[in-house]
Structure formats: structure tokens, C-alpha cells
Design a protein around this motif. Structure first.
Motif, PDB file in Angstrom:
ATOM      1  N   MET A   1       0.822  -1.195   0.000  1.00  0.00           N
ATOM      2  CA  MET A   1       0.000   0.000   0.000  1.00  0.00           C
ATOM      3  C   MET A   1       0.873   1.269   0.000  1.00  0.00           C
ATOM      4  N   ALA A   2       1.975   1.236   0.742  1.00  0.00           N
ATOM      5  CA  ALA A   2       2.861   2.406   0.801  1.00  0.00           C
ATOM      6  C   ALA A   2       3.486   2.689  -0.555  1.00  0.00           C
ATOM      7  N   ALA A   3       3.889   1.636  -1.259  1.00  0.00           N
ATOM      8  CA  ALA A   3       4.484   1.831  -2.587  1.00  0.00           C
ATOM      9  C   ALA A   3       3.453   2.397  -3.561  1.00  0.00           C
ATOM     10  N   SER A  75       3.908  13.620   2.216  1.00  0.00           N
ATOM     11  CA  SER A  75       4.507  12.844   1.132  1.00  0.00           C
ATOM     12  C   SER A  75       5.073  13.752   0.036  1.00  0.00           C
ATOM     13  N   ILE A  76       4.291  14.733  -0.386  1.00  0.00           N
ATOM     14  CA  ILE A  76       4.770  15.661  -1.423  1.00  0.00           C
ATOM     15  C   ILE A  76       5.954  16.471  -0.906  1.00  0.00           C
ATOM     16  N   ALA A  77       5.870  16.932   0.329  1.00  0.00           N
ATOM     17  CA  ALA A  77       6.962  17.736   0.892  1.00  0.00           C
ATOM     18  C   ALA A  77       8.267  16.948   0.915  1.00  0.00           C
ATOM     19  N   VAL A  78       8.210  15.699   1.383  1.00  0.00           N
ATOM     20  CA  VAL A  78       9.417  14.866   1.423  1.00  0.00           C
ATOM     21  C   VAL A  78       9.945  14.648   0.006  1.00  0.00           C
ATOM     22  N   MET A  79       9.031  14.311  -0.893  1.00  0.00           N
ATOM     23  CA  MET A  79       9.446  14.060  -2.268  1.00  0.00           C
ATOM     24  C   MET A  79      10.087  15.297  -2.888  1.00  0.00           C
ATOM     25  N   GLU A  80       9.510  16.451  -2.660  1.00  0.00           N
ATOM     26  CA  GLU A  80      10.039  17.682  -3.238  1.00  0.00           C
ATOM     27  C   GLU A  80      11.382  18.082  -2.630  1.00  0.00           C
ATOM     28  N   VAL A 119       8.779   6.129   0.216  1.00  0.00           N
ATOM     29  CA  VAL A 119       8.019   4.908   0.524  1.00  0.00           C
ATOM     30  C   VAL A 119       7.984   4.629   2.030  1.00  0.00           C
ATOM     31  N   PRO A 120       9.119   4.621   2.734  1.00  0.00           N
ATOM     32  CA  PRO A 120       9.043   4.342   4.172  1.00  0.00           C
ATOM     33  C   PRO A 120       8.275   5.421   4.958  1.00  0.00           C
ATOM     34  N   VAL A 121       8.320   6.652   4.484  1.00  0.00           N
ATOM     35  CA  VAL A 121       7.545   7.721   5.128  1.00  0.00           C
ATOM     36  C   VAL A 121       6.058   7.413   4.999  1.00  0.00           C
ATOM     37  N   ASN A 122       5.638   7.041   3.792  1.00  0.00           N
ATOM     38  CA  ASN A 122       4.232   6.703   3.587  1.00  0.00           C
ATOM     39  C   ASN A 122       3.837   5.445   4.358  1.00  0.00           C
ATOM     40  N   LEU A 130      -2.694   7.628   8.929  1.00  0.00           N
ATOM     41  CA  LEU A 130      -2.490   8.957   8.369  1.00  0.00           C
ATOM     42  C   LEU A 130      -2.186   8.866   6.874  1.00  0.00           C
ATOM     43  N   GLY A 131      -1.967  10.015   6.250  1.00  0.00           N
ATOM     44  CA  GLY A 131      -1.579  10.043   4.842  1.00  0.00           C
ATOM     45  C   GLY A 131      -2.628   9.406   3.955  1.00  0.00           C
ATOM     46  N   HIS A 132      -2.191   8.506   3.100  1.00  0.00           N
ATOM     47  CA  HIS A 132      -3.108   7.898   2.139  1.00  0.00           C
ATOM     48  C   HIS A 132      -4.120   6.965   2.784  1.00  0.00           C
ATOM     49  N   ALA A 133      -3.952   6.631   4.047  1.00  0.00           N
ATOM     50  CA  ALA A 133      -4.985   5.871   4.750  1.00  0.00           C
ATOM     51  C   ALA A 133      -6.288   6.689   4.790  1.00  0.00           C
ATOM     52  N   LYS A 134      -6.160   8.020   4.779  1.00  0.00           N
ATOM     53  CA  LYS A 134      -7.326   8.911   4.773  1.00  0.00           C
ATOM     54  C   LYS A 134      -8.072   8.847   3.436  1.00  0.00           C
ATOM     55  N   VAL A 135      -7.373   8.512   2.372  1.00  0.00           N
ATOM     56  CA  VAL A 135      -7.990   8.477   1.039  1.00  0.00           C
ATOM     57  C   VAL A 135      -8.713   7.156   0.808  1.00  0.00           C
ATOM     58  N   GLN A 136      -8.204   6.080   1.371  1.00  0.00           N
ATOM     59  CA  GLN A 136      -8.757   4.752   1.115  1.00  0.00           C
ATOM     60  C   GLN A 136     -10.261   4.673   1.380  1.00  0.00           C
TER      61      GLN A 136
END
Length: 141
Positions: A1-3, A75-80, A119-122, A130-136
Motif C-alpha cells: 500500500m505504501a508503494a 509525502s509531497i513535501a518529502v518528495m520535493e 516509501v518508508p515515510v508513507n 495517516l496520509g493515504h490511509a485517509k484516502v482509502q
């Protein structure tokens, strides 16, 4: 799921990041302005992709934006941070032209490294609801 969550984030970030770098380079913006433009566009496209998905579930615009903020901001902040740092530290990458392998290669490498770091952050965030768990919850409908 994180990936999967990170790949989703990478898609929006990459669209914004590449568009920002291309526009900044094409218009001769200085490096700082190009990076700022890339980051801004990465957030716009990242949030936009998430909002597109949750709007389909019937959520209103305001609620969809709140879900996108909760799901994607870290996630976006870390990636950026990662991908822009890589591009900035690669000698000559920011000054290479659009026809340069250095320009495109540094972008590709920066996004791959950002994916690996994010990936490990997510995973950590999803494990805590948190994060994408909110979208699911909104994609299940």
C-alpha cells in the motif's frame, strides 16, 4: 500500500516537477525561481490527482481538498525536498538546456531517489492511519 501511495504521489509530483523545470529553463528563470515553480506545481498536481479521485466518491470540493491536504502534504513535501536537492546538487543540471541528457537524467534520477526515500515515510504514516490511509475510505465507495 505504501508503494502504491508513493507511486500516486510521484505521479503528481513528477508532472509538476518536470513542468516547472521545463518552464523555468525555457523562460530562463534563475535556479531559485525554477525550483519554487517546480515545488508549487508539484503540490498543485499532487493535490489535484488526489482530489480528482475523492471527488468521484461524491465528496464536495472543500471536503476533497481537506482529504488531499491530509493525504498528500507530508509525502509531497518529502518528495520535493529530496528531488529538488538532488537536481540542485548535480553539477550543471540546473543550467543544462532542455536538450541536454544531464537535464533529463538528473530529473529522472531525482524522482527515483525521491520515490525510494518517500516509501518508508508513507508506510509509517499509513500504519498510523495517516496520509493515504485517509484516502482509502473514499476510494472504497
Amino acid at each position: 500500500m505504501a508503494a502504491t501511495a508513493t507511486l500516486h504521489c510521484l505521479t503528481g509530483c513528477a508532472i509538476g516537477e518536470i513542468l516547472g523545470m521545463v518552464v523555468g529553463t525555457a523562460f530562463g528563470l534563475n535556479n531559485a525561481a525554477t525550483v519554487v515553480l517546480s515545488i508549487a506545481l508539484a503540490f498543485v498536481f499532487g493535490y489535484g490527482l488526489t482530489m480528482r479521485g475523492v471527488l468521484k466518491s461524491g465528496l464536495g470540493l472543500s471536503a476533497a481538498f481537506k482529504v488531499a491536504l491530509a493525504a498528500d502534504t507530508v509525502s509531497i513535501a518529502v518528495m520535493e525536498i529530496v528531488d529538488n536537492t538532488v537536481v540542485v546538487v548535480v553539477p550543471g543540471a540546473m543550467d543544462a538546456g532542455l536538450g541536454s541528457l544531464l537535464f533529463w537524467g538528473s530529473l529522472v534520477v531525482s524522482l527515483v531517489i525521491a520515490f525510494v526515500v518517500t516509501v518508508p515515510v508513507n508506510k509509517w504514516m499509513i500504519g498510523r492511519g495517516l496520509g493515504h490511509a485517509k484516502v482509502q475510505a473514499h476510494h472504497a465507495h
